[in-house]
Design an enzyme around this catalytic site. Sequence first.
Site, short mmCIF file in Angstrom:
data_model
loop_
_atom_site.label_atom_id
_atom_site.label_comp_id
_atom_site.label_asym_id
_atom_site.label_seq_id
_atom_site.Cartn_x
_atom_site.Cartn_y
_atom_site.Cartn_z
N CYS A 93 16.27 14.90 -11.69
CA CYS A 93 16.86 15.08 -10.16
C CYS A 93 16.84 14.04 -9.39
CB CYS A 93 17.44 16.29 -9.63
SG CYS A 93 16.65 17.20 -8.05
N HIS A 100 6.15 -0.67 -2.69
CA HIS A 100 5.85 0.12 -3.95
C HIS A 100 5.52 1.56 -3.82
CE1 HIS A 100 2.91 -3.43 -5.27
NE2 HIS A 100 4.19 -3.32 -5.53
N CYS A 106 11.70 14.40 -7.62
CA CYS A 106 11.62 15.18 -8.34
C CYS A 106 12.23 13.90 -9.73
CB CYS A 106 12.67 16.16 -8.17
SG CYS A 106 13.17 16.86 -10.22
N ASN A 142 -8.34 -13.30 4.28
CA ASN A 142 -8.95 -12.33 2.82
C ASN A 142 -9.93 -12.67 2.80
OD1 ASN A 142 -9.82 -11.55 -0.06
ND2 ASN A 142 -7.78 -11.20 -0.19
N ASN A 144 1.06 -0.88 0.06
CA ASN A 144 0.24 -0.22 -0.18
C ASN A 144 1.01 1.23 0.29
OD1 ASN A 144 -2.19 -1.44 0.23
ND2 ASN A 144 -2.84 -1.32 2.64
N1 APR Z 1 -9.88 -6.60 4.75
C1 APR Z 1 -8.91 -8.21 3.80
N2 APR Z 1 -9.65 -8.37 2.90
C2 APR Z 1 -9.92 -7.71 1.67
C3 APR Z 1 -10.93 -6.78 2.22
C4 APR Z 1 -11.15 -6.33 3.90
N3 APR Z 1 -11.86 -5.88 4.42
N4 APR Z 1 -11.26 -6.15 1.66
C5 APR Z 1 -10.85 -6.68 0.40
N5 APR Z 1 -9.81 -7.60 0.25
C6 APR Z 1 -9.40 -8.53 -0.44
C7 APR Z 1 -9.60 -8.44 -1.88
O1 APR Z 1 -10.16 -9.75 -1.46
C8 APR Z 1 -8.93 -8.76 -2.60
O2 APR Z 1 -8.11 -9.90 -2.98
O3 APR Z 1 -8.13 -7.19 -0.62
C9 APR Z 1 -7.62 -7.49 -2.07
C10 APR Z 1 -7.48 -6.54 -3.00
O4 APR Z 1 -6.73 -7.17 -4.07
P1 APR Z 1 -6.41 -5.81 -4.56
O5 APR Z 1 -7.21 -5.06 -5.38
O6 APR Z 1 -5.42 -6.87 -6.27
O7 APR Z 1 -4.90 -5.58 -4.43
P2 APR Z 1 -3.59 -5.95 -4.16
O8 APR Z 1 -3.60 -6.94 -3.57
O9 APR Z 1 -2.74 -5.02 -2.87
O10 APR Z 1 -2.89 -5.45 -5.11
C11 APR Z 1 -1.41 -5.55 -5.59
O11 APR Z 1 -1.67 -4.00 -7.47
O12 APR Z 1 -2.88 -2.23 -8.02
C12 APR Z 1 -1.27 -2.15 -8.13
O13 APR Z 1 0.97 -1.27 -7.23
C13 APR Z 1 -1.29 -1.42 -7.01
O14 APR Z 1 -0.36 -2.08 -4.88
C14 APR Z 1 -0.72 -2.55 -6.00
C15 APR Z 1 -0.98 -3.80 -6.34
#
Ligand code: APR
Length: 253
Positions: A130, A119, A127, A221, A102
């Site tokens: 630079c 990330h 910048c 999750n 995040n």
């Molecule tokens: N608690 C736990 N998990 C949750 C909740 C919750 N309240 N709400 C949603 N989720 C889960 C979803 O089920 C999903 O599996 O969070 C996950 C979010 O997935 P993504 O949107 O793909 O996020 P992430 O895995 O962090 O993405 C990775 O991708 O977009 C790029 O750089 C960005 O850091 C990001 C990376």
Amino acid sequence: MILDDALLATLLNAKHIVVFTGAGMSAESGIATFRDAGTGLWEQYDPSVLASSQGYRADKALVWGWYEWRRMRVLRAEPNAGHIAVAELTKRVDQLTLITQNVDDLHERSGNTSVIHLHGSLHSPRCFTCARPYTFPDGIPNEPVGGRRLEPPQCNHCKGTIRPGVVWFGEMLSEAAWKQAEQATLTCDVFFSIGTSSLVWPAAQLPVMASANGAKVIQVNPGATALDNKAHYNLRGKAGEVMPALLDALIAH
Ligand code: APR
């Protein structure tokens, strides 16, 4: 939540826990995931184009405006019960390394001072020319609800334009951050993967590495993910519910 004895014993005996978080961790704080972030003015744009150096070069005010809009939403958000439980857990175990995908600062604001941001961060711009860091003025600017185009500030040193401190598509992760994450992954005995779809590499490699190295992998999750069949425990629920329940069970023991 029913916490089985084996899981409780695993946590009680852990010497080094890694907590690895994704967008789902901040969902209950009202922070939209990257893929949902296209509301208002931004609806018509592809986030993967906005989040790239090509997108920035093509229209700096558009991209800077999008990131400022996202940063304002984060500044107005509060850590949720999941962030707070992770911070509490940190105080109660021998060693805990927190790795996040995040770009918000909600872990820091709930008390975890040392966070590996794989990330990058919305809060550490630099910048474009630079690479010197840029410091935002204090306070929360009055960003219109739907967002707006906004010219990026100028670098104090070279007069280049400022870019967000996040890792864009097509860019490498910070080598230092990746090394720290990898080292923690290879030395932990318990690895939590919380709120991530486990689709974006190389970050998604970490729980797989931990498992191959003998650590117990615990996934939190509400939905199914690509990690399900590699995790030793799949705790189906929201981070803001599962993590406090888990912490309570540990404290009660
Ligand atoms: N608690 C736990 N998990 C949750 C909740 C919750 N309240 N709400 C949603 N989720 C889960 C979803 O089920 C999903 O599996 O969070 C996950 C979010 O997935 P993504 O949107 O793909 O996020 P992430 O895995 O962090 O993405 C990775 O991708 O977009 C790029 O750089 C960005 O850091 C990001 C990376």
